[in-house]
Write a protein that holds these residues in place. Structure first.
Motif, PDB file in Angstrom:
ATOM      1  N   ILE A  60      -2.996   8.624  -3.342  1.00 30.24           N
ATOM      2  CA  ILE A  60      -4.668   8.530  -3.565  1.00 30.24           C
ATOM      3  C   ILE A  60      -5.276   9.645  -3.208  1.00 30.24           C
ATOM      4  CG2 ILE A  60      -6.742   7.049  -3.279  1.00 30.24           C
ATOM      5  CD1 ILE A  60      -4.695   5.567  -4.755  1.00 30.24           C
ATOM      6  N   SER A  74      -5.474   0.699  -8.774  1.00 27.24           N
ATOM      7  CA  SER A  74      -5.589   1.921  -8.493  1.00 27.24           C
ATOM      8  C   SER A  74      -5.486   2.763  -9.814  1.00 27.24           C
ATOM      9  CB  SER A  74      -5.021   2.699  -7.401  1.00 27.24           C
ATOM     10  OG  SER A  74      -4.946   4.004  -7.449  1.00 27.24           O
ATOM     11  N   HIS A 109     -12.719   6.520  -5.546  1.00 26.11           N
ATOM     12  CA  HIS A 109     -11.080   6.131  -5.684  1.00 26.11           C
ATOM     13  C   HIS A 109     -10.577   6.374  -4.324  1.00 26.11           C
ATOM     14  CE1 HIS A 109      -6.899   7.371  -6.767  1.00 26.11           C
ATOM     15  NE2 HIS A 109      -7.056   6.428  -7.549  1.00 26.11           N
ATOM     16  N   TYR A 158       0.644  -1.232   0.055  1.00 22.26           N
ATOM     17  CA  TYR A 158       0.005  -0.123  -0.176  1.00 22.26           C
ATOM     18  C   TYR A 158       0.960   1.369  -0.084  1.00 22.26           C
ATOM     19  CZ  TYR A 158      -3.478  -3.458   1.459  1.00 22.26           C
ATOM     20  OH  TYR A 158      -4.300  -4.617   1.380  1.00 22.26           O
ATOM     21  N   HIS A 213       1.404   3.035  -2.562  1.00 20.38           N
ATOM     22  CA  HIS A 213       0.937   3.903  -3.278  1.00 20.38           C
ATOM     23  C   HIS A 213      -0.117   4.866  -2.561  1.00 20.38           C
ATOM     24  CE1 HIS A 213      -2.048   0.864  -3.037  1.00 20.38           C
ATOM     25  NE2 HIS A 213      -3.131   1.720  -3.593  1.00 20.38           N
ATOM     26  N   GLY A 214      -0.485   4.508  -1.372  1.00 24.05           N
ATOM     27  CA  GLY A 214      -1.584   5.144  -0.476  1.00 24.05           C
ATOM     28  C   GLY A 214      -1.593   6.785  -0.525  1.00 24.05           C
ATOM     29  N   SER A 240      -7.214  11.577  -6.083  1.00 25.30           N
ATOM     30  CA  SER A 240      -8.677  11.878  -6.060  1.00 25.30           C
ATOM     31  C   SER A 240      -9.058  13.292  -6.201  1.00 25.30           C
ATOM     32  CB  SER A 240      -9.240  11.366  -4.866  1.00 25.30           C
ATOM     33  OG  SER A 240      -8.991   9.765  -5.082  1.00 25.30           O
ATOM     34  N   PHE A 262      -2.163  -3.514  -6.059  1.00 22.39           N
ATOM     35  CA  PHE A 262      -3.127  -2.625  -5.469  1.00 22.39           C
ATOM     36  C   PHE A 262      -2.986  -1.355  -6.151  1.00 22.39           C
ATOM     37  CE2 PHE A 262      -2.765  -5.678  -2.251  1.00 22.39           C
ATOM     38  CZ  PHE A 262      -4.334  -6.147  -2.149  1.00 22.39           C
ATOM     39  N   PRO A 263      -1.559  -1.097  -6.259  1.00 18.90           N
ATOM     40  CA  PRO A 263      -1.310   0.340  -6.877  1.00 18.90           C
ATOM     41  C   PRO A 263      -1.698   0.186  -8.459  1.00 18.90           C
ATOM     42  CG  PRO A 263       0.724  -0.787  -6.257  1.00 18.90           C
ATOM     43  CD  PRO A 263      -0.290  -1.306  -5.780  1.00 18.90           C
ATOM     44  N   TYR A 292      -7.937   1.960 -12.381  1.00 20.54           N
ATOM     45  CA  TYR A 292      -9.199   2.784 -12.091  1.00 20.54           C
ATOM     46  C   TYR A 292      -9.233   4.018 -12.837  1.00 20.54           C
ATOM     47  CZ  TYR A 292     -12.993   5.200  -9.507  1.00 20.54           C
ATOM     48  OH  TYR A 292     -14.363   5.748  -9.207  1.00 20.54           O
ATOM     49  N   PHE A 323      -9.144   3.114  -2.649  1.00 25.99           N
ATOM     50  CA  PHE A 323      -7.942   2.290  -3.054  1.00 25.99           C
ATOM     51  C   PHE A 323      -6.816   2.777  -2.006  1.00 25.99           C
ATOM     52  CE2 PHE A 323     -10.399   2.320  -7.172  1.00 25.99           C
ATOM     53  CZ  PHE A 323     -10.112   0.973  -7.346  1.00 25.99           C
ATOM     54  N   MET A 324      -7.000   3.873  -1.222  1.00 28.60           N
ATOM     55  CA  MET A 324      -5.940   4.039  -0.111  1.00 28.60           C
ATOM     56  C   MET A 324      -6.230   3.009   1.037  1.00 28.60           C
ATOM     57  SD  MET A 324      -7.122   7.715   1.285  1.00 28.60           S
ATOM     58  CE  MET A 324      -8.496   7.948   2.178  1.00 28.60           C
TER      59      MET A 324
END
Length: 499
Positions: free
Chosen positions: A25, A174, A105, A19, A21-22, A29, A170-171, A177, A108-109
């Protein structure tokens, strides 16, 4: 602060590779919101703010519930709904509901629930391993997949190690998306781009396994470590993004207008600063004032929760946990490392190995927590991977019929592996006389019991047995089921039910 536990959870998980990339996000967004705001006119006059007020009430209720049952993930989700409620209140239902893409979106974090995470991870790892081994065999590289071990002859790779690139699923998801939102196409096309993240991650890891096998075959194992360090991290992410662009280009070939990839992506992010200044045009309203008062009131209300009446029924100390349980005889108690004990933060625990007449071994661990809103049972789904063990399989099931008892006996059943060592694990939570397998379900019962019965205590029971080389999982199941059956009538002394 009402959502502070959720914020702390996000900060913590953002430091993990899965995570990392959190932090991007919320920024992305925000950019998506400002970009979409360019297409929305300035609204004035009466607005329907009631849906926003209702969502605000729901988000605050969830935030309080997350605080009370000590589940930061619920608090984090409530915070995202709170942001959605702000948009609905500020822009009204008619316009604000169209801003769902940037709000969605934000999810995703958040980390996946641990149960779902490991189930998805295990499934994708095994698919990657099977496909990677198949590619190696196509190239006449000798390889053997033995359960969760990829045997390359001179070296053996654990599936979790070989498929470490899946942590960047997960990244990639994201990014896909955002890619789907910016892509000019039908909902079907956008859906394909969004759902392609998992297959792309699997393909990348399968290629990683195949290349590793070829390096071992033609260059030797000494060269494998350098490749492994290179072919992971953001290298996998970049290659996955390139594959996503390639898929988008392929989908465009089926369009009658033959649009190019550059034209198919709406990358116009100009004028965002001017859109940000539109915040000044938001008209004051009773709904906005009520939102501020409600949020502050809920934060103040939370400060009163620790003073709620607490009932602690009499119970036996786990130091008196029986040394003989059915056909099993216990060895000397085992004491946790001080650092582990501090992290566990249990007020009472027992850890002991038991053996039967055949010499078979079962480890029994029981922990009791006085106030689970302060310190609660830590799910082994979180603790075991941190100690080097990886989940090879995980299911939640009722073994009551297997035990021959006339009541449900829900457990979590996991096979964990470290190198070539394998263990079978059963564990469950005990909450006011209930046996609960689902960790979040245990938190919900804690929420109910704390208000209705004043009970905040509870515990965790974990049974572990080694799976010997050549032994079936079914044989290990019989051992743990025999111990679970014998323990059933002995646990209420240590984990009391309703009073």
């Amino acid at each position: 602060m009402l959502f502070w536990p959720g914020i702390l959870l996000l900060i913590t998980v953002w430091q993990t590779p899965e995570y990392s990339h959190g932090p991007l996000i919320p920024v992305l967004s925000g950019l998506l919101f400002l970009r979409q705001l360019k297409t929305e006119p300035v609204m004035s006059g009466p607005l329907n703010r009631q849906p926003g007020v209702a969502l605000m009430g729901l988000s605050i209720a969830l935030g309080l519930a997350g605080q009370m049952v000590e589940t930061p993930m619920v608090t984090a989700a409530a915070m995202i709904l709170w942001f959605g409620a702000i948009l609905l209140i500020c822009f009204g239902w008619q316009q604000g509901r169209r801003f769902w893409p940037p709000i969605l979106h934000l999810f995703f974090m958040m980390p996946l629930p641990t149960t779902i995470y490991y189930q998805v991870s295990i499934t994708l790892q095994l698919i990657s391993a099977e496909l990677g081994v198949w590619l190696l065999r196509l190239m006449n590289v000798p390889v053997f997949l033995d359960g969760y071990i990829i045997d390359l002859g001179v070296i053996k790779l654990h599936v979790a190690e070989a498929c470490s690139g899946l942590r960047y699923l997960f990244p990639i998801l994201s990014f896909s998306y955002i890619f789907a939102i910016l892509f000019h196409g039908s909902l079907v096309t956008k859906g394909i781009l969004l759902l392609s993240a998992a297959p792309i991650a699997v393909v990348m890891n399968s290629a990683r396994i195949a290349i590793a096998g070829m390096i071992v075959q033609y260059q030797g194992p000494a060269h494998l470590e350098g490749f492994s360090h290179f072919f992971e991290g953001w290298v996998i992410f970049v290659l996955s993004v390139l594959m996503l662009f390639g898929l988008a280009r392929l989908l465009l070939m089926f369009r009658p207008d033959k649009m190019g990839l550059v034209d198919a992506l709406d990358l116009d992010f100009s004028g965002l600063a001017a859109q940000a200044r539109r915040i000044q045009l938001i008209e004051p309203s009773r709904a906005l004032a009520g939102m501020a008062i409600l949020t502050m009131g809920a934060a103040i209300l939370w400060q009163t929760f620790p003073t709620i009446r607490t009932v602690e029924p009499p119970r036996a100390e786990l130091a008196s946990f029986p040394t003989h349980i059915g056909n099993w005889s216990g060895e000397a108690p085992i004491y946790l490392d001080p650092a582990v004990a501090r992290a566990l933060n249990a007020q009472d625990y027992s850890l002991r190995n038991y053996r039967n007449a055949a010499g078979e071994e079962v480890e029994v661990f029981a922990a009791w927590f006085r106030d689970q809103t302060v310190s609660g049972a830590h799910s082994p789904e979180i603790c075991l991977p941190n100690s080097g063990w990886e989940f090879a399989s995980f299911i939640r099931r009722d073994i009551g019929p297997d035990l021959g008892i006339q009541k449900p006996f829900p457990i979590n059943r996991a096979v964990i592996q470290r190198g070539e060592d394998r263990l079978l694990v059963y564990y469950y939570f005990v909450q006011n006389g209930r046996q609960v397998a689902w960790d979040f379900g245990s938190k919900l019962w804690l929420f109910w019991d704390s208000f209705v019965h004043g009970r905040k205590d509870g515990g965790l029971v974990r049974l572990v047995t080694p799976i010997a080389r050549g032994e079936t999982e079914a044989a290990a199941d019989l051992r743990l089921q025999d111990m679970a059956r014998a323990l059933d009538s002995r646990l209420p002394r240590f984990f009391p039910g309703p009073v």
